[in-house]
Design a protein around this motif. Structure first.
Motif, PDB file in Angstrom:
ATOM      1  N   UNK A  72       0.853  -1.193   0.000  1.00  0.00           N
ATOM      2  CA  UNK A  72       0.000   0.000   0.000  1.00  0.00           C
ATOM      3  C   UNK A  72       0.888   1.242   0.000  1.00  0.00           C
ATOM      4  N   UNK A  73       0.582   2.259  -0.818  1.00  0.00           N
ATOM      5  CA  UNK A  73      -0.527   2.299  -1.772  1.00  0.00           C
ATOM      6  C   UNK A  73      -0.247   1.439  -2.991  1.00  0.00           C
ATOM      7  N   UNK A  74      -1.303   0.983  -3.652  1.00  0.00           N
ATOM      8  CA  UNK A  74      -1.123   0.165  -4.839  1.00  0.00           C
ATOM      9  C   UNK A  74      -0.351   0.942  -5.903  1.00  0.00           C
ATOM     10  N   UNK A  75       0.411   0.213  -6.663  1.00  0.00           N
ATOM     11  CA  UNK A  75       1.137   0.833  -7.773  1.00  0.00           C
ATOM     12  C   UNK A  75       0.154   1.360  -8.808  1.00  0.00           C
ATOM     13  N   UNK A  76       0.650   2.248  -9.685  1.00  0.00           N
ATOM     14  CA  UNK A  76      -0.208   2.817 -10.725  1.00  0.00           C
ATOM     15  C   UNK A  76      -0.878   1.767 -11.583  1.00  0.00           C
ATOM     16  N   UNK A  77      -0.140   0.807 -12.149  1.00  0.00           N
ATOM     17  CA  UNK A  77      -0.791  -0.213 -12.986  1.00  0.00           C
ATOM     18  C   UNK A  77      -1.830  -1.035 -12.237  1.00  0.00           C
ATOM     19  N   UNK A  78      -1.536  -1.385 -10.995  1.00  0.00           N
ATOM     20  CA  UNK A  78      -2.500  -2.173 -10.234  1.00  0.00           C
ATOM     21  C   UNK A  78      -3.743  -1.347  -9.926  1.00  0.00           C
ATOM     22  N   UNK A  79      -3.572  -0.111  -9.489  1.00  0.00           N
ATOM     23  CA  UNK A  79      -4.726   0.728  -9.193  1.00  0.00           C
ATOM     24  C   UNK A  79      -5.601   0.938 -10.410  1.00  0.00           C
ATOM     25  N   UNK A  80      -4.974   1.194 -11.561  1.00  0.00           N
ATOM     26  CA  UNK A  80      -5.767   1.393 -12.777  1.00  0.00           C
ATOM     27  C   UNK A  80      -6.495   0.129 -13.176  1.00  0.00           C
ATOM     28  N   UNK A  81      -5.846  -1.035 -12.966  1.00  0.00           N
ATOM     29  CA  UNK A  81      -6.504  -2.300 -13.303  1.00  0.00           C
ATOM     30  C   UNK A  81      -7.742  -2.510 -12.434  1.00  0.00           C
ATOM     31  N   UNK A  82      -7.652  -2.163 -11.152  1.00  0.00           N
ATOM     32  CA  UNK A  82      -8.802  -2.327 -10.255  1.00  0.00           C
ATOM     33  C   UNK A  82      -9.936  -1.392 -10.651  1.00  0.00           C
ATOM     34  N   UNK A  83      -9.630  -0.122 -10.901  1.00  0.00           N
ATOM     35  CA  UNK A  83     -10.676   0.834 -11.272  1.00  0.00           C
ATOM     36  C   UNK A  83     -11.324   0.435 -12.597  1.00  0.00           C
ATOM     37  N   UNK A  84     -10.509   0.031 -13.568  1.00  0.00           N
ATOM     38  CA  UNK A  84     -11.060  -0.394 -14.867  1.00  0.00           C
ATOM     39  C   UNK A  84     -11.978  -1.602 -14.705  1.00  0.00           C
ATOM     40  N   UNK A  85     -11.560  -2.557 -13.853  1.00  0.00           N
ATOM     41  CA  UNK A  85     -12.377  -3.756 -13.654  1.00  0.00           C
ATOM     42  C   UNK A  85     -13.683  -3.407 -12.945  1.00  0.00           C
ATOM     43  N   UNK A  86     -13.647  -2.492 -11.987  1.00  0.00           N
ATOM     44  CA  UNK A  86     -14.886  -2.060 -11.329  1.00  0.00           C
ATOM     45  C   UNK A  86     -15.810  -1.382 -12.330  1.00  0.00           C
TER      46      UNK A  86
END
Length: 542
Positions: free
Chosen positions: A451-465
């Motif tokens: 934490x905090x999530x890396x940029x690629x991981x955070x974007x992947x989570x938001x895109x999936x949501x």
């Protein structure tokens, strides 16, 4: 003509004791008239007036007594004071209480108590001292949430123990600070170390051993050896577990002796620790046993791994930590086989299986349905031995079809394997997994990411949501991931959420009310991220 006297005309009896008044009230004024002698209907009024006067006297009166000794002054806290804005923020976080409603929507307001752990971590990283006026609220919060205690007590500093001595509600701070507010003795202070080790409470001894082990592993092991033979079995198990910190080849002689311990649990723990040392004698013995069970069958058109599980668990295997009795529903041979494989050094297999790399070995077919058992044992070995190369081979590509469901390596095993990889590589793998398979199986994997999530991981989570929302998915299925995102998503990602705040049009097959829920959830996420950014800025960590 008789008349009832007014209250002012009724004499108030002040000589009756409280016990007399209580007795009269219980029996009734008809059976036991008040000491005032008030007649008839005036008796109850006289009793109540006397009770009121006695109550005031009991509350206001104080018998002379010897003055109690004043408590020692609170110890000084030399750390820098918390910035004013950060102190106000902490007061706000501590004043928040989780909602008591069940099952309803959370709305758009952030859950402030869930931000407190992150705030404490940032404040401790900066080395700030806790404001004295907020220490009671901080200790109350830590009393109600055990997960907060380590960070809260670190932030509270030495005054937490001082306060805990004055309030039994906070006694957990005394248990968490062995030896009271006195610092643990340094390893070189031999006399104090020996005294605490021989006379201290069990929790104090565990803390002492762990503290010395973190600084001087050999000194901790030697201290443990002085009383090992006289310790209780359950205590030996806890003490032995402390050797995981700084485990090295120098610990092997002590652990080899523990293999003969009278407690089965102690023997098993000693064997596990020895198997984490690939150069140990136990690891070599396990390598011989495991290698006898696995070979490459070159008679087939495609090279395959063949397995011949052990037919018995002899006394030497049992001494080396193999548990002979299998759990209910598990075959004995597969049970023994799995234990041998997870304890054998992973370096055994390249030479044994034709010089192949871990990736090539994992890709080989396994005959007779032994693949799941074999790969699961290799997973446990990779985690135990912290072997990132084997972990990568067993994890495979995050976009591989088998990564999304049950297979030779389960989701729980993948989460443990990810823990052996560097944080950046771990986040990239999980981001790839989410991009390929969505969020339905990702919660456990996300929990192990830094934490905090890396940029690629955070974007992947938001895109999936966002994809789940557009697909009309049942929104409450993703509440766990949304909660993780509120705590773990990089605050810099807040601006990416602005386009997701509108209530989308709901398709016919969407869950009723799903669009409103998703809009609320994204709005709460964005508000929480901005609040976290403000928190960090107030602490000077951005």
């Amino acid at each position: 003509m008789n008349r009832t006297p007014t209250p002012a005309e009724i004499p108030v009896e002040t000589s009756a004791t409280w016990e007399d008044l209580v007795t009269t009230a219980l029996l009734g004024t008809d059976r036991r008239p008040p000491a005032t002698g008030a007649p008839g209907r005036a008796a109850p009024i006289a009793l109540l007036d006397a009770a009121a006067a006695e109550t005031v006297r009991r509350r206001a009166g104080l018998r002379p007594a010897r003055a109690a000794a004043r408590p020692d002054p609170a110890p000084a806290d030399p750390r820098p004071a918390l910035p004013t804005a950060a102190a106000r923020r902490l007061a706000m976080l501590l004043a928040d209480r989780p909602g008591t409603g069940g099952g309803g929507r959370r709305g758009t307001a952030p859950d402030l108590m869930e931000l407190l752990p992150q705030w404490l971590a940032a404040a401790n990283a900066r080395g700030f001292a806790a404001p004295s006026e907020l220490l009671p609220a901080l200790l109350d919060a830590a009393r109600g949430r055990t997960d907060l205690r380590p960070a809260a007590l670190a932030f509270a500093g030495p005054r937490a123990v001082w306060l805990a001595r004055l309030n039994p509600d906070w006694r957990f701070a005394l248990r968490a600070a062995p030896g009271g507010d006195a610092a643990l003795p340094r390893p070189e202070d031999g006399e104090r170390v020996r005294r605490l080790w021989q006379e201290g409470l069990f929790a104090e001894r565990v803390a002492l051993l762990a503290a010395i082990r973190a600084r001087e592993p050999a000194a901790a092991r030697e201290l443990l050896a002085t009383t090992w033979a006289t310790e209780r079995a359950e205590d030996r198990l806890m003490f032995l577990d402390s050797l995981r910190t700084g485990l090295g080849a120098d610990d092997e002689p002590f652990l080899e002796q523990a293999l003969s311990d009278r407690s089965r649990n102690v023997r098993a723990t000693a064997a596990e620790l020895l198997s984490a040392l690939p150069g140990s004698a136990l690891a070599a013995r396990m390598a011989v046993r495991a290698a006898a069970c696995v070979a490459v069958d070159r008679t087939r058109e495609v090279a395959s791994i063949v397995v011949e599980a052990p037919h018995e668990c002899d006394s030497s295997m049992e001494r080396d930590g193999v548990v002979p009795k299998a759990p209910a529903g598990r075959g004995e041979r597969s049970w023994w086989f799995g234990q041998l494989m997870e304890a054998a050094p992973l370096g055994t297999w390249s030479a044994r299986l034709g010089g192949r790399t871990p990736e090539e070995i994992v890709a080989l077919p396994v005959t007779d349905d032994w693949r799941s058992e074999l790969h699961a044992a290799w997973c446990r070995a990779a985690v135990r031995q912290r072997d990132a190369g084997w972990a990568r081979a067993l994890l495979g590509a995050p976009a591989a079809p088998e990564a999304g469901g049950p297979g030779a390596v389960s989701l729980a095993e993948r989460a443990k394997l990810l823990g052996t990889l560097p944080p950046g590589e771990r986040a990239d793998w999980v981001a790839g997994f989410i991009a390929a398979h969505g969020l339905s199986e990702a919660f456990q994997l996300l929990g192990g990411c830094a934490v905090p999530w890396s940029g690629p991981l955070g974007r992947a989570v938001v895109d999936a949501l966002n994809i789940a929302r557009d697909a009309g998915s049942y929104p409450w299925s993703f509440s766990g991931v949304m909660g993780l995102a509120e705590r773990c998503l990089d605050p810099a990602e807040a601006s990416r959420l602005d386009g997701l705040l509108a209530v989308p049009d709901e398709s016919e097959d969407a869950s009723p009310g799903a669009g409103g829920y998703w809009a609320e959830a994204f709005q709460r996420l964005g508000t929480t991220l901005r609040l976290r950014a403000a928190m960090l800025e107030e602490l000077g960590t951005v």
